[in-house]
Design an enzyme around this catalytic site. Sequence first.
Site, PDB file in Angstrom:
ATOM      1  N   TRP A  60      37.617 -22.123 -39.918  1.00 23.62           N
ATOM      2  CA  TRP A  60      37.579 -20.780 -40.496  1.00 23.62           C
ATOM      3  C   TRP A  60      37.856 -20.743 -41.991  1.00 23.62           C
ATOM      4  CZ3 TRP A  60      42.338 -20.439 -42.599  1.00 23.62           C
ATOM      5  CH2 TRP A  60      43.384 -21.102 -41.960  1.00 23.62           C
ATOM      6  N   LYS A  62      29.271 -23.876 -32.648  1.00 26.17           N
ATOM      7  CA  LYS A  62      30.350 -22.927 -32.380  1.00 26.17           C
ATOM      8  C   LYS A  62      31.175 -22.721 -33.634  1.00 26.17           C
ATOM      9  CE  LYS A  62      34.550 -23.134 -30.703  1.00 26.17           C
ATOM     10  NZ  LYS A  62      35.185 -21.983 -31.441  1.00 26.17           N
ATOM     11  N   PRO A  63      31.058 -21.560 -34.270  1.00 21.63           N
ATOM     12  CA  PRO A  63      31.954 -21.258 -35.383  1.00 21.63           C
ATOM     13  C   PRO A  63      33.347 -20.936 -34.871  1.00 21.63           C
ATOM     14  CG  PRO A  63      30.550 -19.370 -34.939  1.00 21.63           C
ATOM     15  CD  PRO A  63      30.094 -20.478 -34.019  1.00 21.63           C
ATOM     16  N   GLU A  66      36.645 -19.068 -33.829  1.00 25.07           N
ATOM     17  CA  GLU A  66      36.881 -17.744 -33.261  1.00 25.07           C
ATOM     18  C   GLU A  66      37.547 -16.809 -34.260  1.00 25.07           C
ATOM     19  OE1 GLU A  66      40.295 -20.456 -31.841  1.00 25.07           O
ATOM     20  OE2 GLU A  66      38.149 -20.602 -32.332  1.00 25.07           O
ATOM     21  N   SER A  87      42.070 -29.556 -36.750  1.00 22.49           N
ATOM     22  CA  SER A  87      43.366 -30.224 -36.693  1.00 22.49           C
ATOM     23  C   SER A  87      43.254 -31.630 -36.100  1.00 22.49           C
ATOM     24  CB  SER A  87      44.345 -29.403 -35.852  1.00 22.49           C
ATOM     25  OG  SER A  87      44.048 -29.516 -34.476  1.00 22.49           O
ATOM     26  N   GLU A  89      36.565 -34.482 -39.299  1.00 19.45           N
ATOM     27  CA  GLU A  89      37.423 -34.336 -40.474  1.00 19.45           C
ATOM     28  C   GLU A  89      38.676 -33.609 -40.021  1.00 19.45           C
ATOM     29  OE1 GLU A  89      38.249 -31.727 -44.200  1.00 19.45           O
ATOM     30  OE2 GLU A  89      36.100 -32.194 -44.102  1.00 19.45           O
ATOM     31  N   LEU A  90      39.842 -34.268 -40.153  1.00 17.60           N
ATOM     32  CA  LEU A  90      41.031 -33.815 -39.441  1.00 17.60           C
ATOM     33  C   LEU A  90      42.201 -33.463 -40.363  1.00 17.60           C
ATOM     34  CD1 LEU A  90      40.811 -36.412 -36.554  1.00 17.60           C
ATOM     35  CD2 LEU A  90      39.843 -34.109 -36.665  1.00 17.60           C
ATOM     36  N   GLU A 142      50.942 -31.151 -41.564  1.00 13.70           N
ATOM     37  CA  GLU A 142      50.119 -30.293 -42.418  1.00 13.70           C
ATOM     38  C   GLU A 142      50.666 -28.868 -42.430  1.00 13.70           C
ATOM     39  OE1 GLU A 142      45.387 -30.028 -43.389  1.00 13.70           O
ATOM     40  OE2 GLU A 142      45.976 -30.101 -41.277  1.00 13.70           O
TER      41      GLU A 142
END
Length: 450
Positions: free
Chosen positions: A131, A155-156, A158, A206, A227-228, A354
């Site tokens: 997001w 899937k974008p 939510e 994440s 990419e985390l 993070e």
Amino acid sequence: MERLKSCNPATGAVVGQVPITPVGDIPRMVARARAAQAPWGALGTRARAELLAGAAELFEARAERHAELITAEMGKPIKEALAEAKSLGSGLARELEEIVEALVPDQIEDGRARSTIFHDPLGVIGAITPWNFPMSMPSWMLIPSLAAGNTVVFKPSEETPLCGQAYADVLNEVLPEGVLIVVHGADEQGKAIVRSDVDMIAFTGSREVGKHIMREASSSLKRLVLELGGKDPMIVLEDADLEKAAKFAANNSFRNAGQVCVSTERIFVLDSVAEAFETALAGVAAAMSVGPGTEGSDIGPMVNARQRDHVLAQVNAAVAAGAKVLAGATHKDNYVAPTVLTGVADDMDIAREETFGPIACVTRVGSVDEAVERANDTVFGLGAVVFGKDEDQAAAVARRLTAGMIGINRPVGGVAGTPWVGARQSGFGFHKSKDGHRQFTQTRVMTRAL
């Protein structure tokens, strides 16, 4: 049909809603994408790129509308949202040409035989996007996937379904039916895509979700690009331009309310210049305005109350353990003021996990060796920054860091054509560049006798 409501994090007002995709429908959607893949793949890379290039004018024409939607849905200041929206059209032609060049077959000869290395479509890609950059991150995944001849089930997040849908709507105006299919929902829909008959999962989010995807994908050995996130360090050397370093640290720690994967989250400063740097950083932080993105504020709201609470919990725990507040550490509604903490110890949660919020954590160090050791003391490794006037010395320090991307007196992003890549648990595979684009393909080698 159940619907997913999207709310403005600045006001709580409903921005819009989309129908939630029933989990039981996802296998059929993947099958539709599978059926569309063969004719799409048969077009050839150049023909696909020309079709996709037709979306550039549409993105440009809708840039202001898209920017307003980004600000309304996730809170990003309008000037930053407009930059994101404009980038979708302005950079598309160049990126498509880069992809076309990357996928040209290579040839190798040894005097007896000639091998041709093809970069063919993989099949169906499951793309799950975050997001914080709700239109540019879909672009990073969808454009190379589609140009390579794959079809995509997308899937974008939510948190930003309207932005994801608006992005897909533009592409679907130029794409054949079934080439790009949108799924809406949260964890269950994402898990269903991972379980489904897709050939690859591209995901940004994440580390914990990335580990889950990797476990689930292992049963069928799906390809992965993950990419985390990160816990990016910044090292400030004794000869650094402290004013420039402080301005960079503030911008890179606080922009987009700190909700950036390469935000500067840990700052290691040599003792001799620490006090001056801290004073400068606190001054920049205190001068930043906080408020709705529509009002031209420097810092908008956190995306939701859950993210705000995570950030505040880390700050409060750090202060309770001995960290000191030089600026900020206040909040109202979903807003968190730009915050500067000093005396941050390595065992504090805010130094390990993070944060993804507008927090700059400063730690004083006695030597360059100590700075490097503590910067590397993390499971992450996305980006890092070194500030110092002697750029050869700064580069020598940079080469000792374990991050995938390192900036010297500047942000971590490289010039056009370089990869966006993480080390350690910040990533698996990477985006952009010749090699990055090829990760969305199947390599095949065909050899003939000479």
